[in-house]
Scaffold this motif. Sequence first.
Motif, PDB file in Angstrom:
ATOM      1  N   SER A 169       0.848  -1.187   0.000  1.00 36.90           N
ATOM      2  CA  SER A 169       0.000   0.000   0.000  1.00 36.90           C
ATOM      3  C   SER A 169       0.888   1.242   0.000  1.00 36.90           C
ATOM      4  CB  SER A 169      -0.881   0.005   1.247  1.00 36.90           C
ATOM      5  OG  SER A 169      -0.079   0.129   2.421  1.00 36.90           O
ATOM      6  N   ASN A 170       0.271   2.426  -0.175  1.00 36.51           N
ATOM      7  CA  ASN A 170       1.047   3.670  -0.143  1.00 36.51           C
ATOM      8  C   ASN A 170       1.780   3.834   1.181  1.00 36.51           C
ATOM      9  OD1 ASN A 170       0.089   4.209  -2.663  1.00 36.51           O
ATOM     10  ND2 ASN A 170      -1.068   6.047  -2.107  1.00 36.51           N
ATOM     11  N   ALA A 171       1.110   3.508   2.284  1.00 33.84           N
ATOM     12  CA  ALA A 171       1.749   3.643   3.594  1.00 33.84           C
ATOM     13  C   ALA A 171       2.953   2.713   3.710  1.00 33.84           C
ATOM     14  CB  ALA A 171       0.739   3.340   4.698  1.00 33.84           C
ATOM     15  N   ASP A 172       2.806   1.485   3.227  1.00 36.07           N
ATOM     16  CA  ASP A 172       3.920   0.530   3.287  1.00 36.07           C
ATOM     17  C   ASP A 172       5.071   0.955   2.392  1.00 36.07           C
ATOM     18  OD1 ASP A 172       2.570  -1.088   5.077  1.00 36.07           O
ATOM     19  OD2 ASP A 172       1.668  -2.321   3.506  1.00 36.07           O
ATOM     20  N   ILE A 173       4.733   1.499   1.221  1.00 33.07           N
ATOM     21  CA  ILE A 173       5.782   1.975   0.307  1.00 33.07           C
ATOM     22  C   ILE A 173       6.555   3.115   0.965  1.00 33.07           C
ATOM     23  CG2 ILE A 173       6.223   3.168  -1.883  1.00 33.07           C
ATOM     24  CD1 ILE A 173       3.811   1.621  -3.036  1.00 33.07           C
ATOM     25  N   GLY A 174       5.826   4.050   1.583  1.00 31.87           N
ATOM     26  CA  GLY A 174       6.487   5.164   2.248  1.00 31.87           C
ATOM     27  C   GLY A 174       7.420   4.704   3.343  1.00 31.87           C
ATOM     28  N   ALA A 175       6.968   3.723   4.126  1.00 33.25           N
ATOM     29  CA  ALA A 175       7.818   3.196   5.198  1.00 33.25           C
ATOM     30  C   ALA A 175       9.041   2.482   4.633  1.00 33.25           C
ATOM     31  CB  ALA A 175       7.006   2.244   6.080  1.00 33.25           C
ATOM     32  N   ARG A 176       8.861   1.792   3.516  1.00 36.09           N
ATOM     33  CA  ARG A 176       9.964   1.023   2.940  1.00 36.09           C
ATOM     34  C   ARG A 176      11.069   1.913   2.390  1.00 36.09           C
ATOM     35  NH1 ARG A 176       9.817  -3.926   0.443  1.00 36.09           N
ATOM     36  NH2 ARG A 176       8.404  -4.446   2.158  1.00 36.09           N
ATOM     37  N   ILE A 177      10.681   2.999   1.693  1.00 32.92           N
ATOM     38  CA  ILE A 177      11.707   3.824   1.034  1.00 32.92           C
ATOM     39  C   ILE A 177      11.780   5.232   1.639  1.00 32.92           C
ATOM     40  CG2 ILE A 177      11.644   2.519  -1.114  1.00 32.92           C
ATOM     41  CD1 ILE A 177       9.821   4.577  -2.324  1.00 32.92           C
ATOM     42  N   HIS A 178      11.208   5.375   2.844  1.00 37.45           N
ATOM     43  CA  HIS A 178      11.376   6.594   3.634  1.00 37.45           C
ATOM     44  C   HIS A 178      10.843   7.840   2.927  1.00 37.45           C
ATOM     45  CE1 HIS A 178      13.847   3.975   6.059  1.00 37.45           C
ATOM     46  NE2 HIS A 178      14.643   3.760   5.045  1.00 37.45           N
ATOM     47  N   LEU A 179       9.578   7.742   2.483  1.00 35.29           N
ATOM     48  CA  LEU A 179       8.895   8.878   1.883  1.00 35.29           C
ATOM     49  C   LEU A 179       7.589   9.117   2.627  1.00 35.29           C
ATOM     50  CD1 LEU A 179       9.257   8.105  -1.944  1.00 35.29           C
ATOM     51  CD2 LEU A 179      10.615   9.714  -0.595  1.00 35.29           C
ATOM     52  N   SER A 180       7.119  10.352   2.582  1.00 35.76           N
ATOM     53  CA  SER A 180       5.827  10.653   3.206  1.00 35.76           C
ATOM     54  C   SER A 180       4.707  10.050   2.372  1.00 35.76           C
ATOM     55  CB  SER A 180       5.631  12.161   3.316  1.00 35.76           C
ATOM     56  OG  SER A 180       5.435  12.722   2.026  1.00 35.76           O
ATOM     57  N   ALA A 181       3.553   9.864   3.009  1.00 39.65           N
ATOM     58  CA  ALA A 181       2.399   9.309   2.300  1.00 39.65           C
ATOM     59  C   ALA A 181       2.000  10.202   1.127  1.00 39.65           C
ATOM     60  CB  ALA A 181       1.230   9.142   3.261  1.00 39.65           C
ATOM     61  N   GLY A 182       2.085  11.518   1.322  1.00 40.06           N
ATOM     62  CA  GLY A 182       1.741  12.444   0.246  1.00 40.06           C
ATOM     63  C   GLY A 182       2.671  12.331  -0.947  1.00 40.06           C
TER      64      GLY A 182
END
Length: 223
Positions: A169-182
Amino acid sequence: MIRVVVVDDEALVRSGFKLILGAADDIEVVATTQGAEAVDTVRRERPDVVLLDIRMPDVDGLTVLRQLRALPVPPVVAMLTTFDADEYILTALRTGAAGFLLKDTEPEQLAHLVRTLAAGGVVLSPKASRAIWQNHPGAAAADDVEAGRVRLLTEREREVLVLIAEGLSNADIGARIHLSAGTVKDHVSAILTKLRVSSRVQAALLAQRAGLLDQAPRSGSER
């Protein structure tokens, strides 16, 4: 708690999925039903995820999918199939299904896949996806066109696309590559625009056909 409805014409499949998923602390199978009763059951139970048989004798699974997608608040729908090269799957994915599961999916994987769907991820079998497209008329020509679109993506966008195809999901992607959800949301929007697709599922299929998952290091999201 993730609420699930299982729609299948075989009682054994319905009871098996209910038993397996019911063992998870965070998943509740709120109903099992056959195709003709599916839409009314979903309206009543308001599940987060529907597992829908793609081939049923009393009603076409694709028809049920379209009806579910037309609801004011449609659930996430994944198709159930026995055949890993079922020609109906591609139509289902284009109609709005968030993925598909083979009915012989390993029991220990089933709860994980439902969680992926509920979190906004996609669930695709790379082997089965390749088989579907190999049997699809015009697949080779489509691959050439779409490969050109993939080359328009930036390195970061390709990284995000691979993670979409892995089911994150977007949240998981952000956590994986250190990006904000936005920021992830912006990348996903740019990816869909550049690839000329309308959904994460279509983008994930394109990533698989382009071989991006074969090129990328495995991230531990194995299905």
